[in-house]
Scaffold this active site. Structure first.
Site, PDB file in Angstrom:
ATOM      1  N   GLU A  92       1.003  -1.075   0.048  1.00  0.00           N
ATOM      2  CA  GLU A  92       0.222   0.136   0.389  1.00  0.00           C
ATOM      3  C   GLU A  92       1.377   0.984   0.260  1.00  0.00           C
ATOM      4  OE1 GLU A  92      -2.403  -0.108   3.660  1.00  0.00           O
ATOM      5  OE2 GLU A  92      -3.863  -2.492   2.436  1.00  0.00           O
ATOM      6  N   CYS A 105       3.399   8.587   0.017  1.00  0.00           N
ATOM      7  CA  CYS A 105       4.469   7.519   1.402  1.00  0.00           C
ATOM      8  C   CYS A 105       4.569   6.730   0.860  1.00  0.00           C
ATOM      9  CB  CYS A 105       2.971   7.997   2.324  1.00  0.00           C
ATOM     10  SG  CYS A 105       4.133   6.659   3.794  1.00  0.00           S
ATOM     11  N   CYS A 112       6.637  -6.264   7.421  1.00  0.00           N
ATOM     12  CA  CYS A 112       7.845  -5.791   7.990  1.00  0.00           C
ATOM     13  C   CYS A 112       7.889  -7.156   9.781  1.00  0.00           C
ATOM     14  CB  CYS A 112       7.143  -4.354   8.902  1.00  0.00           C
ATOM     15  SG  CYS A 112       8.260  -3.640   9.821  1.00  0.00           S
ATOM     16  N   CYS A 116       6.091  -3.213  15.799  1.00  0.00           N
ATOM     17  CA  CYS A 116       5.311  -2.050  16.222  1.00  0.00           C
ATOM     18  C   CYS A 116       4.012  -2.696  16.676  1.00  0.00           C
ATOM     19  CB  CYS A 116       5.682  -1.087  15.359  1.00  0.00           C
ATOM     20  SG  CYS A 116       7.710  -1.289  15.547  1.00  0.00           S
ATOM     21  N   CYS A 119       0.902  -0.941  15.125  1.00  0.00           N
ATOM     22  CA  CYS A 119       1.191  -0.717  13.901  1.00  0.00           C
ATOM     23  C   CYS A 119       0.160  -1.960  12.796  1.00  0.00           C
ATOM     24  CB  CYS A 119       3.294  -0.387  13.048  1.00  0.00           C
ATOM     25  SG  CYS A 119       2.775  -0.672  11.175  1.00  0.00           S
ATOM     26  N   CYS A 333      -1.012   7.215   9.618  1.00  0.00           N
ATOM     27  CA  CYS A 333      -0.029   5.998   9.868  1.00  0.00           C
ATOM     28  C   CYS A 333      -0.637   4.445  10.854  1.00  0.00           C
ATOM     29  CB  CYS A 333       1.174   6.934  10.853  1.00  0.00           C
ATOM     30  SG  CYS A 333       2.268   8.160  10.298  1.00  0.00           S
TER      31      CYS A 333
END
Ligand code: SF4
Length: 351
Positions: A92, A105, A112, A116, A119, A333
């Site tokens: 994305e 962005c 990932c 985190c 996230c 974010c």
């Protein structure tokens, strides 16, 4: 992926074209065709002879092209793009419009591995690194689709850019090229969770994109809770790497701090943050936490965020608050991949 024209620098394209007897101006034409006009078909590069185009294609050269699978527009103007890669992975990217200034962005990895806690991408796990052509093509595809000229480019989407260091830096260099997209190094920002050795390596480069470090807490215990990578990289090591970056490059770092209610938003932690960043040349971005289905956290209260900001400002640190944007389409974010997380959750519940 070494036959992808999209991840080649002008010098590399020059060497390839020379193999086919072509002059330098032809390689410049190809580079501009790809990176300024955002076009993707070797057979339509009619400045090259038909025979040369055929030989290039027969030798296996190609141009990476992501497929736009979906495009979601938030009422605030933020646009989220869902792309499919040639091997069927989904990534994305986001186009933000702030008073006419366009920021893209981009993602640097499929998923990932750093996990985190706040996230959605981290909750999806890691599939693979994106290569430079795939990172660059997110920008090309968005520019071609929206017709916009990019003001800023941030490597802040899915993935940890410094865990995919070489591809990210290659994309940064190619995106900055004068005969290409012309997005200067100061208009490109690499955002990292804070990998000390990679920050030092970045400081020793000959070009300097901007650097943002996702700190989220200056307390080791709290940081370990929300950023598992902190178990591996202590705040002390991170501080020393950031000092090195400041001293070597003369550049300021942006400290990103996602404000989560009852977790990292207390005034005691604001004081700890001030103490921690005191020796550094930094500005601070306070980011309002964006909830997603994979975490139980809530955003800090806006009054709390404002007072936190006041404390930092009084201590002499330029501080900006980034309130939520793109929330309706999960483009904010920490929310990239949240749609797939919801799909996975629903599947699990159905089984
Ligand atoms: S915040 Fe960045 S580094 Fe952390 S899990 Fe999400 S994508 Fe990875």
């Amino acid at each position: 992926m070494d036959k992808d024209f999209k991840n080649k620098t002008p010098e590399e394209l020059k060497a390839i074209v020379a193999k086919y007897g072509g002059k330098e101006y032809l390689s410049k034409y190809i580079f501009t065709y790809l990176h300024q006009h955002n076009l993707n078909d070797i057979n339509l590069m009619t400045t090259l002879s038909k025979d040369m185009r055929k030989r290039i294609v027969d030798d296996g050269y190609y141009i990476t092209q992501l497929k736009i699978e979906a495009k979601l527009v938030d009422p605030d103007g933020t646009v989220k793009y869902l792309f499919q890669t040639a091997d069927g992975n989904k990534i994305e990217s986001v186009l933000l419009d702030e008073n006419g200034r366009k920021t893209i962005c981009v993602s640097t990895q499929v998923g990932c591995r750093l996990g985190c806690k706040f996230c959605a991408t981290g909750a999806l796990g890691f599939q693979r690194n994106l290569d430079a052509g795939e990172i660059i093509d997110q920008v090309s595809a968005i520019c071609a689709d929206s017709g916009c000229k990019v003001n800023n480019l941030v490597y802040m989407g899915m993935g940890e850019p410094l865990e995919n260091y070489d591809n990210t830096m290659r994309a940064v260099r190619i995106n900055a090229t004068e005969i290409g997209k012309q997005i200067g190094f100061r208009r490109q920002t690499i955002s990292t969770v804070g990998i000390p050795e990679a920050i030092r390596k970045l400081a020793d480069e000959d070009v300097f994109p901007r650097l943002a470090v996702s700190l989220h807490s200056a307390d080791d215990g709290v940081r370990k809770e929300i950023v598992p990578a902190a178990h591996k990289y202590s705040l002390k090591e991170l501080l020393s790497a950031m000092k090195y970056y400041n001293e070597t490059t003369g550049r300021r770092i942006t400290i990103e701090y996602c404000m989560i209610d009852g977790v990292n938003d207390s005034f005691d932690l604001a004081r700890k943050l001030i103490q921690y960043i005191r020796p550094l040349k930094v500005g601070v971005n306070l980011i309002e936490y964006n909830p997603h289905p994979g975490a139980d956290y809530q955003p800090a209260r806006r009054e709390q965020i404002k007072e936190f900001k006041d404390m930092l400002m009084q201590a002499g640190f330029e501080t900006i608050i980034r309130f939520r944007r793109g929330q309706a389409v999960k483009a904010a974010c920490g929310q990239l991949g949240a749609d797939r997380l919801s799909e996975n959750k629903t599947k699990d519940e159905d089984e």
